[in-house]
Design an enzyme around this catalytic site. Structure first.
Site, PDB file in Angstrom:
ATOM      1  N   SER A   1      17.472 -48.659  -7.388  1.00 55.13           N
ATOM      2  CA  SER A   1      17.274 -49.254  -8.490  1.00 55.13           C
ATOM      3  C   SER A   1      17.198 -50.820  -8.261  1.00 55.13           C
ATOM      4  O   SER A   1      18.432 -51.127  -8.090  1.00 55.13           O
ATOM      5  CB  SER A   1      17.682 -49.062  -9.533  1.00 55.13           C
ATOM      6  OG  SER A   1      17.499 -50.167 -10.740  1.00 55.13           O
TER       7      SER A   1
ATOM      8  N   ASP B   1      13.529 -50.949 -13.203  1.00 60.73           N
ATOM      9  CA  ASP B   1      13.153 -50.753 -14.487  1.00 60.73           C
ATOM     10  C   ASP B   1      12.906 -52.186 -15.486  1.00 60.73           C
ATOM     11  O   ASP B   1      13.579 -53.212 -15.447  1.00 60.73           O
ATOM     12  CB  ASP B   1      15.809 -51.318 -14.751  1.00 60.73           C
ATOM     13  CG  ASP B   1      15.400 -49.875 -14.790  1.00 60.73           C
ATOM     14  OD1 ASP B   1      15.066 -49.142 -14.906  1.00 60.73           O
ATOM     15  OD2 ASP B   1      16.664 -50.115 -13.635  1.00 60.73           O
TER      16      ASP B   1
ATOM     17  N   MET C   1      12.419 -53.744 -18.715  1.00 62.94           N
ATOM     18  CA  MET C   1      13.039 -53.451 -20.532  1.00 62.94           C
ATOM     19  C   MET C   1      12.620 -55.031 -21.241  1.00 62.94           C
ATOM     20  O   MET C   1      12.246 -55.849 -20.853  1.00 62.94           O
ATOM     21  CB  MET C   1      14.511 -54.295 -19.912  1.00 62.94           C
ATOM     22  CG  MET C   1      15.549 -53.732 -19.399  1.00 62.94           C
ATOM     23  SD  MET C   1      16.911 -53.670 -18.781  1.00 62.94           S
ATOM     24  CE  MET C   1      17.532 -52.769 -17.688  1.00 62.94           C
TER      25      MET C   1
ATOM     26  N   MET D   1      19.449 -40.405 -19.104  1.00 57.43           N
ATOM     27  CA  MET D   1      19.866 -40.880 -18.790  1.00 57.43           C
ATOM     28  C   MET D   1      22.174 -41.187 -18.792  1.00 57.43           C
ATOM     29  O   MET D   1      22.092 -40.246 -19.619  1.00 57.43           O
ATOM     30  CB  MET D   1      20.030 -42.370 -20.067  1.00 57.43           C
ATOM     31  CG  MET D   1      19.007 -42.758 -20.352  1.00 57.43           C
ATOM     32  SD  MET D   1      18.219 -43.596 -18.289  1.00 57.43           S
ATOM     33  CE  MET D   1      19.506 -45.068 -17.938  1.00 57.43           C
TER      34      MET D   1
ATOM     35  N   GLY E   1      20.067 -50.089 -20.265  1.00 57.58           N
ATOM     36  CA  GLY E   1      19.432 -52.135 -20.185  1.00 57.58           C
ATOM     37  C   GLY E   1      20.986 -52.256 -19.218  1.00 57.58           C
ATOM     38  O   GLY E   1      20.104 -53.755 -19.086  1.00 57.58           O
TER      39      GLY E   1
ATOM     40  N   GLY F   1      22.684 -52.819 -15.744  1.00 60.92           N
ATOM     41  CA  GLY F   1      22.742 -51.938 -14.968  1.00 60.92           C
ATOM     42  C   GLY F   1      24.741 -51.926 -13.971  1.00 60.92           C
ATOM     43  O   GLY F   1      25.370 -52.590 -15.205  1.00 60.92           O
TER      44      GLY F   1
HETATM   45  C1  DX5 Z   1      19.844 -49.086 -17.028  1.00 64.06           C
HETATM   46  C2  DX5 Z   1      18.933 -48.410 -15.500  1.00 64.06           C
HETATM   47  C3  DX5 Z   1      19.169 -47.939 -14.665  1.00 64.06           C
HETATM   48  C4  DX5 Z   1      20.047 -49.077 -13.323  1.00 64.06           C
HETATM   49  C5  DX5 Z   1      21.995 -48.535 -13.427  1.00 64.06           C
HETATM   50  O1  DX5 Z   1      19.707 -49.289 -17.967  1.00 64.06           O
HETATM   51  O2  DX5 Z   1      17.667 -48.299 -16.291  1.00 64.06           O
HETATM   52  O3  DX5 Z   1      18.163 -47.729 -13.597  1.00 64.06           O
HETATM   53  O4  DX5 Z   1      19.592 -49.845 -12.971  1.00 64.06           O
HETATM   54  O5  DX5 Z   1      22.333 -49.193 -12.496  1.00 64.06           O
HETATM   55  P1  DX5 Z   1      23.576 -48.585 -11.827  1.00 64.06           P
HETATM   56  O6  DX5 Z   1      23.060 -47.432 -10.707  1.00 64.06           O
HETATM   57  O7  DX5 Z   1      23.810 -49.257 -11.220  1.00 64.06           O
HETATM   58  O8  DX5 Z   1      24.073 -47.907 -13.050  1.00 64.06           O
HETATM   59 ZN    ZN Z   2      16.361 -46.874 -14.973  1.00 66.69          ZN
END
Ligand code: DX5
Ligand code: ZN
Length: 234
Positions: free
Chosen positions: A17, A44, A46, A146, A151, A153
């Site tokens: 991501s 991603d 948003m 999820m 929202g 990372g």
């Molecule tokens: C969160 C995103 C994820 C995020 C994951 O809402 O959908 O794709 O980038 O990040 P990590 O791998 O750092 O948890």
């Molecule tokens: Zn994502």
């Protein structure tokens, strides 16, 4: 328990991501993880409404499309997803994932994604039960479970999502479907094993890959751990 025959052939794939990448050199970051062996790139999107954060949109994806030949795996965290499918397809999306909670008519969104020429996927937030996506399993290529609240990372993997992954995988098996099950949030070389054991086969990893000193080694470690564990808890 042994992995079930019907899911023996599921392909394990890692999708880094870009949310955890250096946005000042986004094209180079996309190229870097492709060279490190990732077949997919997770993007991603948003809108600040469906989730309390704003990331980037179609023009940014179009700008980096030429930097990577990975499958562009676009994750919509937006309200009214059907409205933006055409823009993101034009920008280079190969696959579009929308949230079941954000769609008035999920079947219509799936049909519109397919009509645009993309792979279609449906996602559920941690509070949404597995059976919310059961009516759509025949029509999607992938379900995204999820494993954090969408929202941001860098959050911690929620192990209480494991039974949900298994419930969806078991329903796919009951229906004779080899649907991809993707997990997103807190995936690292340790948590990837649990998610794979419960039936996930596509793994989003933001921080784990982009913040690693050795992206190729981390992608390989994720892949190997997932292959070793896949289906063990089904
Ligand atoms: C969160 C995103 C994820 C995020 C994951 O809402 O959908 O794709 O980038 O990040 P990590 O791998 O750092 O948890
Ligand atoms: Zn994502």
């Amino acid at each position: 328990m042994r992995r079930k025959d019907s899911v023996n052939t599921m392909q394990i794939q890692i999708s880094p991501s870009v949310l955890a990448s250096d946005f000042s050199v986004l094209g180079q970051e996309a190229a870097r993880v492709r060279a490190a062996g990732a077949p997919m790139l997770h993007l991603d999107v948003m809108d600040g409404v469906f989730v309390p954060n704003i990331s980037f949109g179609a023009p940014v994806i179009a700008a980096i499309r030429g930097c990577s030949d990975a499958q562009f795996d676009v994750h919509f965290m937006i309200t009214d997803p059907i409205r933006y499918i055409g823009d993101f397809r034009k920008a280079g999306a190969d696959s579009i994932t929308f949230h079941v909670e954000a769609a008035q008519d999920p079947a219509a969104v799936i049909a519109a994604i397919r009509d645009a020429g993309c792979r279609a996927a449906v996602s559920l937030k941690p509070g949404t039960p597995a059976d919310a996506v059961f009516p759509y399993l025949q029509d999607v290529d992938m379900v995204l479970v999820m494993t954090v609240e969408p929202g941001f990372g860098g959050q911690k993997f929620m192990p209480d999502m494991l039974p949900k992954i298994r419930a969806i995988r078991r329903e796919c098996m009951r229906l004779g479907l080899q649907t991809d099950i993707q997990v997103d949030g807190g995936i690292d070389p340790r948590t990837v094993s649990d998610a794979a054991a419960y039936g996930a086969n596509v793994f989003v990893a933001g921080s784990a890959v982009f913040r690693s000193d050795d992206a190729a080694g981390t992608i390989a470690a994720l892949q190997e751990a997932a292959e070793a564990a896949f289906g063990a808890a089904l």
